[in-house]
Motif scaffolding. Structure first.
Motif, mmCIF file in Angstrom:
data_model
loop_
_atom_site.group_PDB
_atom_site.id
_atom_site.type_symbol
_atom_site.label_atom_id
_atom_site.label_comp_id
_atom_site.label_asym_id
_atom_site.label_seq_id
_atom_site.Cartn_x
_atom_site.Cartn_y
_atom_site.Cartn_z
ATOM 1 N N HIS A 254 41.138 -19.566 40.641
ATOM 2 C CA HIS A 254 42.056 -18.857 39.757
ATOM 3 C C HIS A 254 43.227 -18.268 40.530
ATOM 4 O O HIS A 254 43.877 -17.351 40.059
ATOM 5 N N ASP A 255 43.500 -18.743 41.730
ATOM 6 C CA ASP A 255 44.615 -18.259 42.529
ATOM 7 C C ASP A 255 45.701 -19.319 42.558
ATOM 8 O O ASP A 255 45.560 -20.341 43.223
ATOM 9 N N SER B 110 46.506 -19.405 29.627
ATOM 10 C CA SER B 110 45.906 -19.530 30.950
ATOM 11 C C SER B 110 46.405 -18.441 31.897
ATOM 12 O O SER B 110 47.590 -18.450 32.273
ATOM 13 N N PRO B 111 45.546 -17.500 32.306
ATOM 14 C CA PRO B 111 45.940 -16.512 33.315
ATOM 15 C C PRO B 111 46.403 -17.176 34.607
ATOM 16 O O PRO B 111 47.236 -16.632 35.329
ATOM 17 N N PHE B 112 45.861 -18.347 34.901
ATOM 18 C CA PHE B 112 46.244 -19.095 36.099
ATOM 19 C C PHE B 112 47.741 -19.414 36.072
ATOM 20 O O PHE B 112 48.488 -19.108 37.003
ATOM 21 N N TYR C 213 41.736 -24.307 35.444
ATOM 22 C CA TYR C 213 42.971 -23.568 35.190
ATOM 23 C C TYR C 213 42.760 -22.398 34.225
ATOM 24 O O TYR C 213 43.729 -21.802 33.762
ATOM 25 N N ASP C 214 41.509 -22.070 33.938
ATOM 26 C CA ASP C 214 41.164 -20.882 33.152
ATOM 27 C C ASP C 214 41.745 -20.891 31.734
ATOM 28 O O ASP C 214 42.250 -19.881 31.247
ATOM 29 N N PHE C 215 41.649 -22.045 31.076
ATOM 30 C CA PHE C 215 41.952 -22.115 29.647
ATOM 31 C C PHE C 215 40.664 -21.756 28.905
ATOM 32 O O PHE C 215 39.907 -22.638 28.468
ATOM 33 N N ARG C 216 40.410 -20.477 28.780
ATOM 34 C CA ARG C 216 39.101 -20.001 28.338
ATOM 35 C C ARG C 216 38.745 -20.427 26.924
ATOM 36 O O ARG C 216 37.614 -20.843 26.659
ATOM 37 N N GLU C 217 39.658 -20.317 25.982
ATOM 38 C CA GLU C 217 39.328 -20.662 24.595
ATOM 39 C C GLU C 217 39.006 -22.145 24.460
ATOM 40 O O GLU C 217 38.062 -22.525 23.756
ATOM 41 N N ILE C 218 39.789 -22.976 25.117
ATOM 42 C CA ILE C 218 39.527 -24.415 25.080
ATOM 43 C C ILE C 218 38.191 -24.719 25.744
ATOM 44 O O ILE C 218 37.391 -25.523 25.241
ATOM 45 N N LEU C 219 37.931 -24.084 26.875
ATOM 46 C CA LEU C 219 36.671 -24.300 27.588
ATOM 47 C C LEU C 219 35.475 -23.909 26.726
ATOM 48 O O LEU C 219 34.527 -24.681 26.577
ATOM 49 N N ASP C 220 35.514 -22.711 26.142
ATOM 50 C CA ASP C 220 34.380 -22.235 25.338
ATOM 51 C C ASP C 220 34.118 -23.148 24.140
ATOM 52 O O ASP C 220 32.963 -23.457 23.825
ATOM 53 N N ALA C 221 35.197 -23.579 23.479
ATOM 54 C CA ALA C 221 35.031 -24.432 22.300
ATOM 55 C C ALA C 221 34.432 -25.779 22.675
ATOM 56 O O ALA C 221 33.621 -26.349 21.923
ATOM 57 N N THR C 222 34.806 -26.295 23.845
ATOM 58 C CA THR C 222 34.303 -27.615 24.255
ATOM 59 C C THR C 222 32.879 -27.519 24.782
ATOM 60 O O THR C 222 32.046 -28.393 24.496
ATOM 61 N N VAL C 223 32.570 -26.463 25.530
ATOM 62 C CA VAL C 223 31.204 -26.263 26.010
ATOM 63 C C VAL C 223 30.254 -26.118 24.829
ATOM 64 O O VAL C 223 29.105 -26.596 24.871
ATOM 65 N N GLU C 224 30.733 -25.501 23.751
ATOM 66 C CA GLU C 224 29.889 -25.330 22.567
ATOM 67 C C GLU C 224 29.444 -26.673 22.004
ATOM 68 O O GLU C 224 28.326 -26.805 21.498
ATOM 69 N N GLN D 182 54.624 -37.765 33.585
ATOM 70 C CA GLN D 182 55.169 -36.430 33.406
ATOM 71 C C GLN D 182 55.052 -35.970 31.956
ATOM 72 O O GLN D 182 55.147 -36.771 31.029
ATOM 73 N N PHE D 183 54.837 -34.667 31.799
ATOM 74 C CA PHE D 183 54.704 -34.036 30.490
ATOM 75 C C PHE D 183 55.673 -32.850 30.454
ATOM 76 O O PHE D 183 55.570 -31.949 31.299
ATOM 77 N N ARG D 184 56.575 -32.819 29.496
ATOM 78 C CA ARG D 184 57.493 -31.685 29.382
ATOM 79 C C ARG D 184 56.955 -30.718 28.335
ATOM 80 O O ARG D 184 56.853 -31.057 27.154
ATOM 81 N N VAL D 185 56.622 -29.530 28.787
ATOM 82 C CA VAL D 185 55.999 -28.531 27.920
ATOM 83 C C VAL D 185 56.678 -27.172 28.135
ATOM 84 O O VAL D 185 57.753 -27.093 28.730
ATOM 85 N N HIS D 186 56.030 -26.114 27.653
ATOM 86 C CA HIS D 186 56.632 -24.783 27.676
ATOM 87 C C HIS D 186 55.816 -23.836 28.550
ATOM 88 O O HIS D 186 54.587 -23.751 28.409
ATOM 89 N N TRP D 187 56.526 -23.106 29.419
ATOM 90 C CA TRP D 187 55.834 -22.094 30.216
ATOM 91 C C TRP D 187 55.115 -21.099 29.314
ATOM 92 O O TRP D 187 53.997 -20.677 29.619
#
Length: 336
Positions: free
Chosen positions: A14-15, A70-72, A136-147, A58-63
């Motif tokens: 997470h650094d 993601s806190p990361f 990358y600490d996407f917690r909501e996505i991680l929790d939903a997928t682990v479920e 490449q993927f163009r997205v938004h900061w």
């Protein structure tokens, strides 16, 4: 922005400072040739503020979208950027050491709310969201997928279907059970391991050793640690299921006091017992079929068989983790 420090293990990292170039030496250049083409993916927002690059895609997205989820990336966005950082259409380029298809699944989950709401997801998507969600600490996505994974591999017998396994939250493919074990173990979803291992040992021993061909011609194979656990557990469970008090241990209960037809019932139990001994199949969590008992068992013995089978299943489920050299159920905590 390119990666210039060797990264041995990014799991749980997470650094975001590892994304910065090493300033003590000249910035290393990413090896390229004139034949290497950079591909713009289908995820390309004209008003995006950052370009993520995985491999040559490449993927163009938004900061702001990355920061909010993601806190990361939130911490990374605030780091000072090198003056010679590459840009595309004025957007900084952040190179990720990940598979482009994995990154695509992650961004699809971020930008398409209905994606995670689908009843089933392909296994590659599930694997990508868990790996990158942790990294990358996407917690909501991680929790939903682990479920989804824990739903498919429950911790209670009541939630475990005793019949043929038909996944309901993850798309089926040949080798899914083996692929799931690898994903579960590598990402410390420990509560799901006993159930996943049990499903694996329902396959023939040759599959445990040689793997299962997928539809694309690749092989779903177990790591050596998983092969060992499955091989030893299968042998132990086949022996244990026939012991008194376990799933089919009732077959040894000859001469029951409440039996109304001792000779017929004893003969039928012996016949079924020899059948299991001959085929040596795994039946540790299986429910006894009425047809198996036939009409040769009296009502008292039939009732005893059904009750003993059910109590034996519960006993084996409680002990299931130990057969795979794992801690008890209440100590199997997910380390995400």
């Amino acid at each position: 922005m390119s990666f210039q420090r060797p990264i041995k293990n990014l799991d749980g990292l997470h650094d975001p400072s590892f994304l910065l170039p090493t300033m003590a030496s000249p910035p290393a250049k990413r090896p390229r040739t004139e034949n290497v083409l950079i591909t713009c993916s289908d995820i390309w927002y004209r008003d995006g503020s950052v370009v993520l690059q995985a491999g040559d895609t490449q993927f163009r997205v938004h900061w702001t979208v990355l920061e909010q989820n993601s806190p990361f990336f939130r911490a990374m966005q605030g780091l000072p950027q090198p003056p010679d950082q590459p840009t595309v259409e004025g957007c900084p380029v952040v190179e990720l050491p990940d598979d482009a298809e994995d990154v695509r699944y992650l961004l699809k989950a971020l930008y398409s709310p209905t994606f995670l709401m689908q009843k089933t997801l392909p296994f590659p998507a599930v694997a990508a969201l868990i790996r990158l969600g942790r990294k990358y600490d996407f917690r909501e996505i991680l929790d939903a997928t682990v479920e989804r994974v824990t739903f498919e591999n429950p911790t209670t017998l009541e939630e475990f279907p005793s019949g043929k396994y038909n996944p309901t939250r993850i798309d089926y493919h040949p080798g899914l059970v083996f692929d799931m074990i690898t994903l579960i173990r590598e990402n410390n979803i420990l509560s799901a391991l006993p159930c996943a291992y049990y499903r694996a040992i329902l396959f023939h021993s040759v599959n445990i050793i040689d793997g299962i061909p997928r539809e694309d011609g690749t092989l779903a194979a177990l790591a050596s640690i998983d092969q060992r656990r499955c091989g030893l557990a299968r042998e132990k469970l086949i022996k244990t299921q026939l012991k008194t008090g376990y799933t089919i241990g009732w077959l040894r209960d000859q001469g029951r006091a409440d039996c109304t037809n001792t000779s017929s019932c004893d003969a039928k139990r012996t016949e079924i017992l020899y059948h299991y001994l001959d085929i040596l199949n795994l039946w540790a969590l299986g429910r006894i079929a009425q047809a198996t008992m036939g009409k040769s068992l009296c009502e008292a013995c039939r009732k005893h068989a059904i009750e003993s089978n059910e109590s034996g299943r519960k006993k084996l489920w409680e002990e299931l983790p130990s057969f795979f050299e794992l801690p008890p159920w209440n100590e199997l905590k997910n380390d995400l």
